[in-house]
Scaffold this motif. Structure first.
Motif, PDB file in Angstrom:
ATOM      1  N   GLY A  13       0.737  -1.203   0.086  1.00 34.21           N
ATOM      2  CA  GLY A  13      -0.127   0.030   0.192  1.00 34.21           C
ATOM      3  C   GLY A  13       0.738   1.398   0.162  1.00 34.21           C
ATOM      4  O   GLY A  13       1.956   1.106   0.478  1.00 34.21           O
ATOM      5  N   GLY A  14       0.298   2.288  -0.623  1.00 38.03           N
ATOM      6  CA  GLY A  14       0.682   3.531  -0.494  1.00 38.03           C
ATOM      7  C   GLY A  14       2.275   3.852  -0.203  1.00 38.03           C
ATOM      8  O   GLY A  14       3.124   3.026  -0.445  1.00 38.03           O
ATOM      9  N   GLY A  15       2.829   4.996   0.408  1.00 43.85           N
ATOM     10  CA  GLY A  15       4.163   5.374   0.686  1.00 43.85           C
ATOM     11  C   GLY A  15       4.712   6.253  -0.390  1.00 43.85           C
ATOM     12  O   GLY A  15       4.757   5.942  -1.738  1.00 43.85           O
ATOM     13  N   LEU A  16       5.414   7.142   0.168  1.00 48.86           N
ATOM     14  CA  LEU A  16       5.889   7.967  -0.874  1.00 48.86           C
ATOM     15  C   LEU A  16       7.363   7.408  -1.642  1.00 48.86           C
ATOM     16  O   LEU A  16       7.307   7.518  -2.850  1.00 48.86           O
ATOM     17  CB  LEU A  16       6.650   9.113   0.021  1.00 48.86           C
ATOM     18  N   ILE A  17       7.844   6.255  -1.313  1.00 47.67           N
ATOM     19  CA  ILE A  17       8.797   5.526  -2.049  1.00 47.67           C
ATOM     20  C   ILE A  17       8.335   4.972  -3.175  1.00 47.67           C
ATOM     21  O   ILE A  17       8.626   4.957  -4.209  1.00 47.67           O
ATOM     22  CB  ILE A  17       9.922   4.544  -1.222  1.00 47.67           C
ATOM     23  N   ARG A  18       7.018   4.265  -3.065  1.00 48.00           N
ATOM     24  CA  ARG A  18       6.271   3.418  -3.718  1.00 48.00           C
ATOM     25  C   ARG A  18       5.875   4.584  -4.953  1.00 48.00           C
ATOM     26  O   ARG A  18       6.018   4.298  -6.240  1.00 48.00           O
ATOM     27  CB  ARG A  18       5.156   2.815  -3.428  1.00 48.00           C
ATOM     28  N   LEU A  19       5.615   5.786  -4.507  1.00 43.77           N
ATOM     29  CA  LEU A  19       5.145   6.747  -5.611  1.00 43.77           C
ATOM     30  C   LEU A  19       6.214   7.241  -6.345  1.00 43.77           C
ATOM     31  O   LEU A  19       6.089   7.463  -7.604  1.00 43.77           O
ATOM     32  CB  LEU A  19       4.378   7.884  -4.878  1.00 43.77           C
ATOM     33  N   CYS A  20       7.593   7.507  -5.577  1.00 36.89           N
ATOM     34  CA  CYS A  20       8.671   7.742  -6.380  1.00 36.89           C
ATOM     35  C   CYS A  20       9.216   6.586  -7.279  1.00 36.89           C
ATOM     36  O   CYS A  20       9.590   7.213  -8.526  1.00 36.89           O
ATOM     37  CB  CYS A  20       9.637   8.085  -5.040  1.00 36.89           C
ATOM     38  N   LEU A  21       8.995   5.546  -6.997  1.00 37.21           N
ATOM     39  CA  LEU A  21       9.436   4.401  -8.161  1.00 37.21           C
ATOM     40  C   LEU A  21       8.491   4.444  -8.937  1.00 37.21           C
ATOM     41  O   LEU A  21       8.821   4.443 -10.327  1.00 37.21           O
ATOM     42  CB  LEU A  21       8.995   3.111  -7.081  1.00 37.21           C
ATOM     43  N   ALA A  22       7.200   4.697  -8.896  1.00 34.50           N
ATOM     44  CA  ALA A  22       6.294   4.674 -10.164  1.00 34.50           C
ATOM     45  C   ALA A  22       6.436   5.920 -11.130  1.00 34.50           C
ATOM     46  O   ALA A  22       6.569   5.702 -12.238  1.00 34.50           O
ATOM     47  CB  ALA A  22       4.788   4.651  -9.401  1.00 34.50           C
ATOM     48  N   PHE A  23       6.803   7.169 -10.379  1.00 30.60           N
ATOM     49  CA  PHE A  23       6.991   8.357 -11.141  1.00 30.60           C
ATOM     50  C   PHE A  23       8.498   8.337 -11.983  1.00 30.60           C
ATOM     51  O   PHE A  23       8.310   8.745 -13.070  1.00 30.60           O
ATOM     52  CB  PHE A  23       6.922   9.298 -10.142  1.00 30.60           C
ATOM     53  N   ARG A  24       9.408   7.720 -11.283  1.00 28.16           N
ATOM     54  CA  ARG A  24      10.541   7.396 -11.890  1.00 28.16           C
ATOM     55  C   ARG A  24      10.742   6.207 -12.923  1.00 28.16           C
ATOM     56  O   ARG A  24      11.820   5.527 -13.068  1.00 28.16           O
ATOM     57  CB  ARG A  24      11.727   7.502 -10.928  1.00 28.16           C
ATOM     58  N   ASP A  79      12.926   3.250 -11.361  1.00 26.30           N
ATOM     59  CA  ASP A  79      14.308   3.582 -11.397  1.00 26.30           C
ATOM     60  C   ASP A  79      14.497   3.729  -9.767  1.00 26.30           C
ATOM     61  O   ASP A  79      14.369   4.878  -9.244  1.00 26.30           O
ATOM     62  CB  ASP A  79      14.875   4.565 -12.217  1.00 26.30           C
ATOM     63  N   GLU A  80      15.512   2.663  -9.093  1.00 26.40           N
ATOM     64  CA  GLU A  80      15.417   2.850  -7.598  1.00 26.40           C
ATOM     65  C   GLU A  80      16.340   4.136  -7.413  1.00 26.40           C
ATOM     66  O   GLU A  80      16.255   4.658  -6.228  1.00 26.40           O
ATOM     67  CB  GLU A  80      15.999   1.658  -7.189  1.00 26.40           C
ATOM     68  N   GLU A  81      17.450   4.331  -8.055  1.00 19.48           N
ATOM     69  CA  GLU A  81      18.397   5.338  -7.813  1.00 19.48           C
ATOM     70  C   GLU A  81      17.459   6.711  -7.754  1.00 19.48           C
ATOM     71  O   GLU A  81      17.744   7.559  -6.979  1.00 19.48           O
ATOM     72  CB  GLU A  81      19.490   5.539  -8.811  1.00 19.48           C
ATOM     73  N   ALA A  82      17.078   6.771  -8.864  1.00 20.71           N
ATOM     74  CA  ALA A  82      16.126   8.293  -9.191  1.00 20.71           C
ATOM     75  C   ALA A  82      15.079   8.284  -8.134  1.00 20.71           C
ATOM     76  O   ALA A  82      14.872   9.317  -7.447  1.00 20.71           O
ATOM     77  CB  ALA A  82      15.382   8.005 -10.419  1.00 20.71           C
ATOM     78  N   ALA A  83      14.405   7.170  -7.517  1.00 27.89           N
ATOM     79  CA  ALA A  83      13.520   7.131  -6.399  1.00 27.89           C
ATOM     80  C   ALA A  83      13.775   7.447  -5.230  1.00 27.89           C
ATOM     81  O   ALA A  83      13.260   8.162  -4.369  1.00 27.89           O
ATOM     82  CB  ALA A  83      12.786   5.997  -6.474  1.00 27.89           C
ATOM     83  N   TYR A  84      15.182   7.079  -4.994  1.00 25.37           N
ATOM     84  CA  TYR A  84      15.995   7.299  -3.787  1.00 25.37           C
ATOM     85  C   TYR A  84      16.300   8.857  -3.745  1.00 25.37           C
ATOM     86  O   TYR A  84      16.049   9.580  -2.591  1.00 25.37           O
ATOM     87  CB  TYR A  84      17.303   6.512  -3.703  1.00 25.37           C
ATOM     88  N   GLN A  85      16.642   9.343  -4.761  1.00 23.25           N
ATOM     89  CA  GLN A  85      17.256  10.840  -4.798  1.00 23.25           C
ATOM     90  C   GLN A  85      15.942  11.556  -4.600  1.00 23.25           C
ATOM     91  O   GLN A  85      16.032  12.602  -3.773  1.00 23.25           O
ATOM     92  CB  GLN A  85      17.819  11.141  -6.157  1.00 23.25           C
ATOM     93  N   VAL A  86      14.857  11.340  -5.134  1.00 21.08           N
ATOM     94  CA  VAL A  86      13.526  12.219  -4.829  1.00 21.08           C
ATOM     95  C   VAL A  86      13.071  12.104  -3.400  1.00 21.08           C
ATOM     96  O   VAL A  86      12.959  13.017  -2.734  1.00 21.08           O
ATOM     97  CB  VAL A  86      12.375  11.779  -5.551  1.00 21.08           C
ATOM     98  N   ALA A  87      13.029  10.801  -2.735  1.00 24.63           N
ATOM     99  CA  ALA A  87      12.568  10.621  -1.527  1.00 24.63           C
ATOM    100  C   ALA A  87      13.798  11.283  -0.708  1.00 24.63           C
ATOM    101  O   ALA A  87      13.317  11.830   0.640  1.00 24.63           O
ATOM    102  CB  ALA A  87      12.770   9.127  -1.225  1.00 24.63           C
ATOM    103  N   LYS A  88      14.978  11.298  -0.742  1.00 27.65           N
ATOM    104  CA  LYS A  88      15.997  11.671   0.114  1.00 27.65           C
ATOM    105  C   LYS A  88      15.831  13.370   0.071  1.00 27.65           C
ATOM    106  O   LYS A  88      15.889  13.814   1.082  1.00 27.65           O
ATOM    107  CB  LYS A  88      17.489  11.459  -0.580  1.00 27.65           C
ATOM    108  N   ARG A  89      15.806  13.821  -1.229  1.00 30.17           N
ATOM    109  CA  ARG A  89      15.506  15.318  -1.269  1.00 30.17           C
ATOM    110  C   ARG A  89      14.177  15.803  -0.366  1.00 30.17           C
ATOM    111  O   ARG A  89      14.238  16.735   0.395  1.00 30.17           O
ATOM    112  CB  ARG A  89      15.412  15.790  -2.667  1.00 30.17           C
ATOM    113  N   PHE A  90      13.273  15.035  -0.411  1.00 33.74           N
ATOM    114  CA  PHE A  90      11.939  15.289   0.196  1.00 33.74           C
ATOM    115  C   PHE A  90      12.142  15.364   1.582  1.00 33.74           C
ATOM    116  O   PHE A  90      11.789  16.090   2.595  1.00 33.74           O
ATOM    117  CB  PHE A  90      11.096  14.240  -0.025  1.00 33.74           C
TER     118      PHE A  90
END
Length: 127
Positions: free
Chosen positions: A39-50, A53-64
């Motif tokens: 279910g939900g979660g910011l990381i899952r949204l980052c992964l879907a949006f990117r 791509d785990e590296e790109a999702a990590y960068q978005v989550a880290k910046r947030f």
């Protein structure tokens, strides 16, 4: 894309950042990973949006996380009463319906910000 294992890997990387740990990122597990498996979660949204791509999702989550916890000192979940004064000014509106994924939708009309009212930062926190 956005599977539980990828979410767990990105979460572990966030927990490896000393500045984020110092500012309490571990308490935000429900925000980042969701309330339930799958279910939900910011990381899952980052992964879907990117595109998974785990590296790109990590960068978005880290910046947030850095923006919310380190730069502004805002909590990951902001309680409604703390932003009520800014919301009462009518700059941000919650639309009566949700989007096709069941998420709330907001409209921000910056032209309604009044110099004697809430600060821009308070309006940003309200959205």
């Amino acid at each position: 894309m956005g599977d539980g294992e990828a979410v767990a890997r990105v979460w572990r990387r966030l927990l490896g950042k000393p500045d984020l740990v110092q500012h309490g990122v571990a308490a935000g597990e429900r925000v980042f990973c969701g309330d339930a498996p799958g279910g939900g979660g910011l990381i899952r949204l980052c992964l879907a949006f990117r595109g998974g791509d785990e590296e790109a999702a990590y960068q978005v989550a880290k910046r947030f996380a850095r923006f919310r916890l380190v730069t502004t000192g805002w909590p990951l979940r902001i309680p409604g009463p703390s932003v009520a004064p800014a919301l009462r000014e009518g700059v941000t509106w919650l639309l009566p319906r949700k989007d096709r994924h069941g998420r709330a939708m907001l409209v921000v009309n910056a032209g309604r910000i009044h110099p004697a009212g809430a600060s821009v930062a308070e309006h940003q926190r309200a959205t």
